[in-house]
Design a protein around this motif. Structure first.
Motif, PDB file in Angstrom:
ATOM      1  N   ALA A 112       0.880  -1.170   0.000  1.00  0.00           N
ATOM      2  CA  ALA A 112       0.000   0.000   0.000  1.00  0.00           C
ATOM      3  C   ALA A 112       0.914   1.215   0.000  1.00  0.00           C
ATOM      4  O   ALA A 112       1.662   1.425   0.963  1.00  0.00           O
ATOM      5  N   VAL A 166      -4.415  -3.524   3.498  1.00  0.00           N
ATOM      6  CA  VAL A 166      -3.974  -4.153   2.249  1.00  0.00           C
ATOM      7  C   VAL A 166      -3.626  -5.621   2.472  1.00  0.00           C
ATOM      8  O   VAL A 166      -3.881  -6.466   1.613  1.00  0.00           O
ATOM      9  N   ALA A 195       3.520  -0.622   3.881  1.00  0.00           N
ATOM     10  CA  ALA A 195       2.803   0.598   3.513  1.00  0.00           C
ATOM     11  C   ALA A 195       3.686   1.806   3.745  1.00  0.00           C
ATOM     12  O   ALA A 195       4.550   1.792   4.633  1.00  0.00           O
ATOM     13  N   LYS A 214      -7.164  -7.302   2.681  1.00  0.00           N
ATOM     14  CA  LYS A 214      -7.937  -7.260   1.434  1.00  0.00           C
ATOM     15  C   LYS A 214      -7.308  -8.075   0.311  1.00  0.00           C
ATOM     16  O   LYS A 214      -8.019  -8.650  -0.505  1.00  0.00           O
ATOM     17  N   LEU A 237      -8.428   0.674   1.066  1.00  0.00           N
ATOM     18  CA  LEU A 237      -7.604   0.067   2.120  1.00  0.00           C
ATOM     19  C   LEU A 237      -8.325  -0.063   3.448  1.00  0.00           C
ATOM     20  O   LEU A 237      -7.833  -0.735   4.351  1.00  0.00           O
ATOM     21  N   ALA A 270       2.668  -7.444   4.464  1.00  0.00           N
ATOM     22  CA  ALA A 270       2.368  -6.237   3.704  1.00  0.00           C
ATOM     23  C   ALA A 270       3.271  -5.118   4.177  1.00  0.00           C
ATOM     24  O   ALA A 270       3.758  -5.124   5.321  1.00  0.00           O
ATOM     25  N   GLY A 280      -0.800  -4.591  -5.210  1.00  0.00           N
ATOM     26  CA  GLY A 280      -0.695  -3.414  -4.374  1.00  0.00           C
ATOM     27  C   GLY A 280      -1.693  -2.344  -4.745  1.00  0.00           C
ATOM     28  O   GLY A 280      -2.364  -2.420  -5.772  1.00  0.00           O
ATOM     29  N   VAL A 281      -1.768  -1.343  -3.882  1.00  0.00           N
ATOM     30  CA  VAL A 281      -2.649  -0.206  -4.080  1.00  0.00           C
ATOM     31  C   VAL A 281      -1.808   1.057  -3.923  1.00  0.00           C
ATOM     32  O   VAL A 281      -1.109   1.211  -2.920  1.00  0.00           O
TER      33      VAL A 281
END
Length: 163
Positions: A21, A84, A95, A87, A59, A93, A46-47
């Motif tokens: 993220a 993230v 960020a 989800k 998120l 993860a 990813g976002v």
């Protein structure tokens, strides 16, 4: 060997997956990971959540968190990284959220203020960084630091599981 190559090796060895993220790094972490052949073995996706609205809807960052603490905060990066990971169904993860400049800084949060988050099934950690350099340099430094912290977490988890 570059940090993303070490992360790839550790993730494959551990049989774990990763999601990202990113705000202030704008997809640089995802780019470094996916530039390596075989990243699909462990990288879920990813976002890039540059706006607060995307942080909320993609998120799961709570509006109240953003209102109370701002986008560049420990609370926000924790919700980003946990969101993230959940989800995208990843084991780990990372960020990032921060102020890469050259504008946008405040006395409380000057340019170069960055929060990073790393999450696993067992823990979530957040760390504040105070970086110098251009926008590009701040993003690159953030990317290297967060991948280094991820590598430590993955390697430590492997040691814990071996005992």
């Amino acid at each position: 060997m570059e940090i993303q190559e070490l992360v790839a090796e550790a993730m494959r060895k551990a049989g774990k997956t990763l999601a990202t993220a990113e705000s202030c790094t704008g997809g640089l972490i995802a780019h470094r990971i996916t530039a390596l052949a075989g990243a699909s073995d462990y990288y879920r996706g990813g976002v890039v959540a540059y706006s607060n609205e995307v942080k909320e809807c993609a998120l799961g960052v709570r509006h109240a968190t953003l209102e109370a603490h701002g986008a560049v905060s420990e609370e926000t990066v924790r919700e980003m990284v946990e969101g993230v990971r959940s989800k995208l169904g990843a084991d780990y993860a990372v960020a990032t959220t921060g102020i890469a400049g050259p504008g946008g800084g405040t006395p409380d949060k000057p340019v170069g203020t960055v929060w990073i988050g790393i999450a696993s099934e067992r823990e979530t950690v957040a760390e504040i960084l105070h970086l110098d350099g251009s926008r590009t340099e701040i993003a690159a430094q953030t990317c290297s630091i967060v991948l280094g912290e991820l590598l430590k977490m993955v390697c430590q988890s492997g040691k814990d599981n071996a005992v």
